[in-house]
Design a protein around this motif. Structure first.
Motif, PDB file in Angstrom:
ATOM      1  N   UNK A 196       6.528  -5.098   1.790  1.00 50.83           N
ATOM      2  CA  UNK A 196       5.772  -4.364   2.867  1.00 50.83           C
ATOM      3  C   UNK A 196       4.300  -3.869   2.158  1.00 50.83           C
ATOM      4  N   UNK A 197       4.597  -3.499   0.887  1.00 51.37           N
ATOM      5  CA  UNK A 197       3.235  -3.036   0.378  1.00 51.37           C
ATOM      6  C   UNK A 197       2.269  -4.267   0.129  1.00 51.37           C
ATOM      7  N   UNK A 198       2.906  -5.317  -0.262  1.00 50.31           N
ATOM      8  CA  UNK A 198       1.764  -6.415  -0.169  1.00 50.31           C
ATOM      9  C   UNK A 198       1.159  -6.495   1.213  1.00 50.31           C
ATOM     10  N   UNK A 199       1.813  -6.756   2.325  1.00 46.57           N
ATOM     11  CA  UNK A 199       0.987  -6.837   3.440  1.00 46.57           C
ATOM     12  C   UNK A 199       0.374  -5.720   3.857  1.00 46.57           C
ATOM     13  N   UNK A 200       0.570  -4.388   3.612  1.00 44.46           N
ATOM     14  CA  UNK A 200      -0.270  -3.387   3.626  1.00 44.46           C
ATOM     15  C   UNK A 200      -1.730  -3.399   2.914  1.00 44.46           C
ATOM     16  N   UNK A 201      -1.320  -3.826   1.873  1.00 47.34           N
ATOM     17  CA  UNK A 201      -2.814  -4.029   0.851  1.00 47.34           C
ATOM     18  C   UNK A 201      -3.699  -5.190   1.467  1.00 47.34           C
ATOM     19  N   UNK A 202      -2.859  -6.176   1.844  1.00 49.47           N
ATOM     20  CA  UNK A 202      -3.838  -7.292   2.111  1.00 49.47           C
ATOM     21  C   UNK A 202      -4.461  -6.933   3.774  1.00 49.47           C
ATOM     22  N   UNK A 203      -3.886  -6.130   4.408  1.00 47.84           N
ATOM     23  CA  UNK A 203      -4.607  -5.549   5.680  1.00 47.84           C
ATOM     24  C   UNK A 203      -5.348  -4.497   5.301  1.00 47.84           C
ATOM     25  N   UNK A 248       4.343   3.199  -2.113  1.00 45.56           N
ATOM     26  CA  UNK A 248       4.202   4.112  -3.217  1.00 45.56           C
ATOM     27  C   UNK A 248       3.327   3.594  -4.206  1.00 45.56           C
ATOM     28  N   UNK A 249       2.842   2.453  -4.071  1.00 48.26           N
ATOM     29  CA  UNK A 249       1.839   2.164  -5.068  1.00 48.26           C
ATOM     30  C   UNK A 249       0.313   2.106  -4.155  1.00 48.26           C
ATOM     31  N   UNK A 250      -0.605   2.317  -5.020  1.00 45.98           N
ATOM     32  CA  UNK A 250      -1.977   2.352  -4.428  1.00 45.98           C
ATOM     33  C   UNK A 250      -2.391   0.874  -4.221  1.00 45.98           C
ATOM     34  N   UNK A 251      -2.794   0.781  -2.706  1.00 42.56           N
ATOM     35  CA  UNK A 251      -2.648  -0.501  -2.287  1.00 42.56           C
ATOM     36  C   UNK A 251      -4.083  -1.507  -3.075  1.00 42.56           C
ATOM     37  N   UNK A 252      -4.788  -0.950  -3.827  1.00 46.44           N
ATOM     38  CA  UNK A 252      -5.755  -1.710  -4.474  1.00 46.44           C
ATOM     39  C   UNK A 252      -5.197  -2.243  -5.814  1.00 46.44           C
ATOM     40  N   UNK A 253      -4.257  -1.755  -6.307  1.00 47.14           N
ATOM     41  CA  UNK A 253      -3.401  -2.453  -7.590  1.00 47.14           C
ATOM     42  C   UNK A 253      -2.205  -3.396  -7.167  1.00 47.14           C
ATOM     43  N   UNK A 254      -2.027  -3.310  -6.003  1.00 49.17           N
ATOM     44  CA  UNK A 254      -1.063  -4.294  -5.427  1.00 49.17           C
ATOM     45  C   UNK A 254      -1.555  -5.765  -5.484  1.00 49.17           C
ATOM     46  N   UNK A 255      -2.765  -5.899  -5.259  1.00 52.30           N
ATOM     47  CA  UNK A 255      -3.676  -7.121  -5.374  1.00 52.30           C
ATOM     48  C   UNK A 255      -3.781  -7.915  -6.546  1.00 52.30           C
ATOM     49  N   UNK A 256      -3.998  -9.250  -6.800  1.00 45.72           N
ATOM     50  CA  UNK A 256      -4.420  -9.706  -7.859  1.00 45.72           C
ATOM     51  C   UNK A 256      -5.752  -9.820  -8.107  1.00 45.72           C
ATOM     52  N   UNK A 257      -6.747  -9.494  -7.096  1.00 45.60           N
ATOM     53  CA  UNK A 257      -8.064  -9.384  -6.997  1.00 45.60           C
ATOM     54  C   UNK A 257      -8.706  -8.057  -7.614  1.00 45.60           C
ATOM     55  N   UNK A 258      -9.212  -7.872  -8.518  1.00 47.51           N
ATOM     56  CA  UNK A 258      -9.538  -6.665  -9.284  1.00 47.51           C
ATOM     57  C   UNK A 258     -10.599  -5.672  -8.186  1.00 47.51           C
ATOM     58  N   UNK A 259     -10.166  -4.549  -8.599  1.00 47.13           N
ATOM     59  CA  UNK A 259     -11.009  -3.445  -7.699  1.00 47.13           C
ATOM     60  C   UNK A 259     -12.510  -3.742  -7.142  1.00 47.13           C
ATOM     61  N   UNK A 260     -13.143  -4.269  -8.507  1.00 51.48           N
ATOM     62  CA  UNK A 260     -14.790  -4.265  -8.388  1.00 51.48           C
ATOM     63  C   UNK A 260     -14.783  -5.626  -7.421  1.00 51.48           C
ATOM     64  N   UNK A 261     -14.133  -6.586  -7.482  1.00 54.17           N
ATOM     65  CA  UNK A 261     -14.178  -7.654  -6.443  1.00 54.17           C
ATOM     66  C   UNK A 261     -13.873  -7.287  -5.056  1.00 54.17           C
ATOM     67  N   UNK A 262     -12.893  -6.625  -5.153  1.00 56.88           N
ATOM     68  CA  UNK A 262     -12.271  -5.992  -3.675  1.00 56.88           C
ATOM     69  C   UNK A 262     -13.568  -5.328  -2.992  1.00 56.88           C
ATOM     70  N   UNK A 263     -14.373  -4.508  -3.619  1.00 58.96           N
ATOM     71  CA  UNK A 263     -15.568  -3.863  -3.375  1.00 58.96           C
ATOM     72  C   UNK A 263     -16.695  -4.962  -2.950  1.00 58.96           C
ATOM     73  N   UNK A 264     -16.980  -5.695  -3.715  1.00 59.66           N
ATOM     74  CA  UNK A 264     -17.922  -6.728  -3.522  1.00 59.66           C
ATOM     75  C   UNK A 264     -17.739  -7.477  -2.481  1.00 59.66           C
TER      76      UNK A 264
END
Lengths: 203, 203
Positions: free
Chosen positions: B37-44, A3-19
């Protein structure tokens, strides 16, 4: 259900995910801009912290910089890798050191005798290969963390490369990684990735 | 001579360097906070972008979540890994799929016949093992990118684990990674890393 955008579940900011992952690409062509010794040192000083089993750290690197050394390297690359390896500002020969156990008294000090028991372990080259390969994953991320593109390759004459650059050691080459700024037409169209459902089973 | 602080040579900001490498640690104890599960999906969905040779992507994961599955996993872990694997909110069995070639028509479309020639390649299990191990490096970084701690382990009965969780596949387990928030006394004193001069030779 996600239900949440995967990028926002991460602690890493989106620009760094891209990098590091989403926009980073394996480069096949490079500009002439040099990769400095400071950059190589900064990359190593970052990725050295990644974990390995028993803190074995078997990764070894030969940074191929001079035209003479480059020529010796290119001679052992597969035909399809010669041009890009010849044009990259820096190439790293990535090797696994089966003599990693010599460092264990310093790197794994709380287990006295680790060096001696590992010296007799016939699985040592496999342990070196496995852990250096995990470190290769860290290294590729670290090159991108420096704002550079990595071009990892496995197409080379491993025995030739070993004799040429690693004689007198117990190291085996596992990859060669070109490093630099991506040049014009640096990459092919991006290939698809397997979906979460194809890769992950939950039990 | 290095004249610039290594952190500032990188494009990655220092806080993220800490998150992914410098301050991140292999956790041996975890809080009860669940890994979703959202976290596992975001990591993958982040680490799937890391490169593999011929885009082979042989990494496969079994996310062990239920108490019943956890019990089956712990039974195959080495004695010293049982307690931490039993207490982690999530454990990932990391496997290498030697049948990765079945996906090549989709994942490596510009080389028709790649699946067929790889089907006959006796080196296929080794290719799977090597590339899944690079992906294990990406995965450890990705778990940290989610703000979680990873606890990778190689101490388990690989054949028992294969029979228990991977029967009917051509997958081999290469690691088990505990995932969660670090608990009290989650880590030992940090072990030393090899210096740049011990690891890197420039030619």
């Amino acid at each position: 259900m996600t239900t949440t955008a995967p990028e926002s579940v991460l602690a890493l900011d989106p620009a760094t995910q891209d990098l590091l992952f989403r926009e980073a690409r394996t480069a096949n062509a490079f500009t002439g801009e040099p990769v400095t010794d400071d950059q190589v040192r900064a990359i190593y000083d970052l990725v050295k912290w990644g974990p390995t089993a028993m803190n074995t750290q078997p990764l070894r690197l030969v940074a191929v910089r001079t035209p003479q050394a480059r020529e010796r390297l290119v001679a052992h690359m597969a035909e399809g890798n010669k041009a890009k390896t010849g044009s990259a500002p820096l190439a790293l020969i990535v090797a696994a050191d089966a003599d990693f156990h010599e460092h264990l008294p310093v790197t794994f000090p709380h287990k006295p005798g680790a060096r001696e028991s590992m010296a007799d372990n016939p699985g040592r080259p496999g342990i070196a290969h496995f852990n250096a390969t995990i470190q290769l994953g860290y290294l590729i991320v670290g090159i991108r963390a420096a704002g550079l593109a990595a071009g990892p390759m496995v197409g080379f004459d491993a025995e030739g490369l070993r004799r040429e650059f690693l004689s007198g050691t117990n190291q085996q080459p596992i990859a060669v990684v070109n490093v630099g700024r991506p040049g014009p037409d640096a990459w092919f169209e991006r290939n698809p990735r397997l979906s979460f459902e194809q890769v992950v089973t939950t039990v």
